[in-house]
Design an enzyme around this catalytic site. Structure first.
Site, PDB file in Angstrom:
ATOM      1  N   THR A  39       0.848  -1.198   0.000  1.00  0.00           N
ATOM      2  CA  THR A  39       0.000   0.000   0.000  1.00  0.00           C
ATOM      3  C   THR A  39       0.880   1.243   0.000  1.00  0.00           C
ATOM      4  OG1 THR A  39      -0.074  -0.268   2.397  1.00  0.00           O
ATOM      5  CG2 THR A  39      -2.014  -0.989   1.196  1.00  0.00           C
ATOM      6  N   THR A  43       5.948   4.525   5.941  1.00  0.00           N
ATOM      7  CA  THR A  43       5.928   4.221   7.378  1.00  0.00           C
ATOM      8  C   THR A  43       4.778   4.967   8.043  1.00  0.00           C
ATOM      9  OG1 THR A  43       8.334   4.054   7.344  1.00  0.00           O
ATOM     10  CG2 THR A  43       7.303   4.349   9.496  1.00  0.00           C
ATOM     11  N   CYS A  44       4.669   6.247   7.726  1.00  0.00           N
ATOM     12  CA  CYS A  44       3.739   7.133   8.430  1.00  0.00           C
ATOM     13  C   CYS A  44       2.306   6.618   8.391  1.00  0.00           C
ATOM     14  CB  CYS A  44       3.838   8.531   7.821  1.00  0.00           C
ATOM     15  SG  CYS A  44       2.711   9.706   8.540  1.00  0.00           S
ATOM     16  N   SER A 143      13.024   5.267   6.584  1.00  0.00           N
ATOM     17  CA  SER A 143      13.874   4.688   7.630  1.00  0.00           C
ATOM     18  C   SER A 143      13.221   3.450   8.228  1.00  0.00           C
ATOM     19  CB  SER A 143      14.094   5.726   8.733  1.00  0.00           C
ATOM     20  OG  SER A 143      12.858   6.022   9.356  1.00  0.00           O
ATOM     21  N   GLY A 182      12.269   7.622  24.092  1.00  0.00           N
ATOM     22  CA  GLY A 182      12.064   8.674  23.084  1.00  0.00           C
ATOM     23  C   GLY A 182      10.598   8.735  22.708  1.00  0.00           C
ATOM     24  N   GLY A 185       8.725   5.177  22.254  1.00  0.00           N
ATOM     25  CA  GLY A 185       8.579   4.494  23.541  1.00  0.00           C
ATOM     26  C   GLY A 185       7.496   5.127  24.393  1.00  0.00           C
ATOM     27  N   VAL A 237      20.323  -1.493  28.686  1.00  0.00           N
ATOM     28  CA  VAL A 237      19.929  -2.895  28.575  1.00  0.00           C
ATOM     29  C   VAL A 237      21.144  -3.672  28.102  1.00  0.00           C
ATOM     30  CG1 VAL A 237      18.472  -4.503  27.279  1.00  0.00           C
ATOM     31  CG2 VAL A 237      17.510  -2.361  28.125  1.00  0.00           C
ATOM     32  N   ARG A 273      15.703   5.275  14.754  1.00  0.00           N
ATOM     33  CA  ARG A 273      15.518   4.708  13.417  1.00  0.00           C
ATOM     34  C   ARG A 273      16.703   5.072  12.539  1.00  0.00           C
ATOM     35  NH1 ARG A 273      10.522   2.828  12.173  1.00  0.00           N
ATOM     36  NH2 ARG A 273      10.616   3.514  10.004  1.00  0.00           N
ATOM     37  N   HIS A 444     -10.907  33.541  23.282  1.00  0.00           N
ATOM     38  CA  HIS A 444     -11.103  33.083  24.660  1.00  0.00           C
ATOM     39  C   HIS A 444     -12.358  32.226  24.724  1.00  0.00           C
ATOM     40  CE1 HIS A 444     -11.136  33.143  29.015  1.00  0.00           C
ATOM     41  NE2 HIS A 444     -12.433  33.418  28.933  1.00  0.00           N
TER      42      HIS A 444
END
Ligand code: FAD
Ligand code: NAI
EC number: 1.8.1.4
Length: 465
Positions: A39, A43-44, A143, A182, A185, A237, A273, A444
């Site tokens: 498709t 990525t987005c 990416s 980041g 996460g 980690v 990435r 306002h």
């Protein structure tokens, strides 16, 4: 055109590539776009911005109901989570938007070449075994997730996953460990925490969200902790061992020290990435990537090879969809002989958690390094709309040059910070001073009035605090 099939061939149909292709076609150039995914949208639309926001939006509703927040406003509900339905609406949204790009390609007469592209020479690209010749080639390959050495990501297994796997989980993990504090996460960690997971974020640095304003990073840490996320800062980690349907994560202080283990049903690897250049055969056209794996371009997005251009996540700069889109428009205009410009000093960034976290321009730390500054701040607690909506957390900060009053940066933590930051970006694009913002009439009651009051605080005093 005699020797070419196309004026422009774009490789990659993410927000950079599909926008470049559409604009090139709008400018009268014969255009094709090669995409290896099933498709369009990159990525987005497929596995990034859009599906993550679908899950953030839905999980925010769930939490508002489950936490009693809605009850407090007189809307009595007892929610029941239907994760399948939540996932189905995510997929439906993705399908609608990716299908929308297909429609736009047809409408603008952009040919979609289905398959993986690789260079034969600077003007010849092979896609699915067929050679296509183009006067201009735009590399917009985007990416992929940066792997953590020694840790195998297995989205199908569902235990150690990247963002794509974390969007698709079939059940709510009891315990989730997020490696990397980041944007990914915190957004995806928020989704699963809201749905019931115990989430622990392990971050190598001493604060979350590197690159953002220091005060914003600190406040974000406090807010996520208050929401129940466990944060292990200055921690690295050292290993992840999968034991069937769960995993043991070994961590130790970043500076060295005693190791400890964390048990998890799901481990999300979100440590950044890296650009997609594998398989492009860049060596055949004489392009070498820089130390970060990126393709370097000039301000017009031209690479050093005439006729080859590059945009989006594959080139230096923030890996953001709107940055890629603006570069897509600019590169098409440059190819058409017009003047396409992107002001990389004014690219807003937004973290779509609750509250949202947004910024544009310089951080206070970076601005101070450049010269004398004045800073105005205003807490959301004193903003009438935020207070009315029971959204007291956060603040707005306006950073201006002490001598000229020109706005250098704006930072917001607020429920709708992502929407608020647009006016700050526009003001900065127009070279506004803090006084310009302070004397602009704001409707306002709106959250945006907090930007006006923070601007008032740069040179004088806000009214409501
Ligand atoms: P991509 O969108 O990565 O598109 C590149 C396309 O090129 C891909 O479809 C790929 O299949 C294709 N491709 C690669 N190589 C080839 C080849 N050789 N031949 C043919 N096709 C190829 N950014 C935001 O601004 N806001 C957000 O809210 C946001 N949320 C995100 C959430 C997640 C979970 C993730 C992972 C990212 C998010 N991003 C967000 C970042 C955003 O998705 C990227 O910055 C953006 O997609 C980059 O656009 P691009 O066009 O450069 O590349
Ligand atoms: P990121 O760069 O935002 O965050 C990665 C984090 O991992 C950093 O805090 C880093 O210090 C930490 N880290 C690195 N190595 C580590 C290690 N070994 N152990 C522990 N922590 C470690 O990258 P992320 O979150 O993966 O996102 C990738 C890109 O996608 C970002 O550049 C962002 O621009 C984009 N994105 C944008 C979104 C938005 O605009 N709302 C949403 C999601 C992604």
């Amino acid at each position: 055109m005699a020797d070419f099939d196309y004026d422009v061939l774009v490789i990659g149909a993410g927000p950079g590539g599909y926008v470049a292709a559409i604009r090139a076609a709008q400018l009268g150039l014969k255009t094709a776009c090669a995409e290896s995914r099933e498709t369009l949208g990159g990525t987005c639309l497929n596995v990034g911005c859009i599906p993550s926001k679908a899950m953030l939006h839905a999980s925010e509703f769930y939490e508002a109901a489950a936490s009693g927040e809605m009850n407090k406003m007189g809307v009595k509900v007892q929610p029941e989570l239907d994760l399948d339905a939540m996932q189905a609406q995510r997929l439906e949204t993705v399908k609608g938007l990716t299908g929308g790009i297909e429609y736009l390609f047809k409408k603008n007469k952009v040919d979609w070449l289905k398959g993986r592209a690789s260079f034969v020479d600077a003007h010849t690209v092979e896609v699915a075994g067929k050679q296509v010749k183009a006067k201009n080639v735009v590399i917009a390959t985007g990416s992929s997730v940066t792997p953590l050495p020694g840790v195998t990501i297995d989205n199908d297994g569902g235990v150690v996953v990247d963002s794509t796997g974390a969007l698709e989980l079939a059940s709510v993990p009891k315990k989730m460990v997020v490696i990397g504090g980041g944007v990914i996460g915190l957004e995806l960690g928020s989704v699963w925490r809201r749905l019931g997971s115990e989430v622990t974020v392990v971050e190598f640095l001493d604060q979350l969200l590197p690159g953002m304003d220091g005060e914003v990073r600190k406040e974000a840490g406090k807010l996520f902790k208050k929401q129940g996320m466990a944060l292990k800062l200055s921690t690295k980690v050292t290993g992840v061992a999968v034991n069937g349907k769960s995993a043991t994560v070994t961590v130790e202080p970043s500076a060295g020290g005693a190791a400890e283990t964390l048990e998890a049903d799901v481990v999300l690897v979100s440590i950044g990435r890296r650009p997609n250049v594998d398989g492009l055969a860049l060596d055949k056209i004489g392009i070498a990537v820089n130390g970060r794996g990126q393709i370097e371009t000039d301000h017009d997005f031209a690479t050093k090879v005439p006729g080859v251009w590059a945009i989006g996540d594959v080139i230096p700069g923030p890996m953001l969809a709107h940055k890629a889109e603006d570069e897509g428009i600019a590169v098409a205009e440059n190819i058409a002989g017009l003047t396409g410009i992107v002001n990389h000093d004014v690219i807003p960034g937004v973290v779509y958690t609750f509250p949202e976290i947004a910024g544009v321009g310089l951080t206070e730390e970076a601005a101070k390094e450049k010269g004398a500054i004045k800073v105005g701040k205003f807490p959301m607690m004193a903003n009438s709309r935020a207070k009315t909506n029971h959204e007291p957390d956060g603040f707005v900060k306006v950073i201006a040059d002490a001598a000229t009053d020109k706005v250098l940066g704006v930072w917001c933590i607020a429920s709708v910070a992502g929407t608020m930051i647009a006016q700050a970006a526009q003001a900065m694009e127009f070279g506004a001073t803090s006084e310009d913002i302070a004397y602009t009439c704001h409707a306002h009651p709106t959250h945006s009035e907090a930007i006006k009051e923070a601007a008032m605080a740069v040179k004088g005093k806000p009214i409501h605090i």
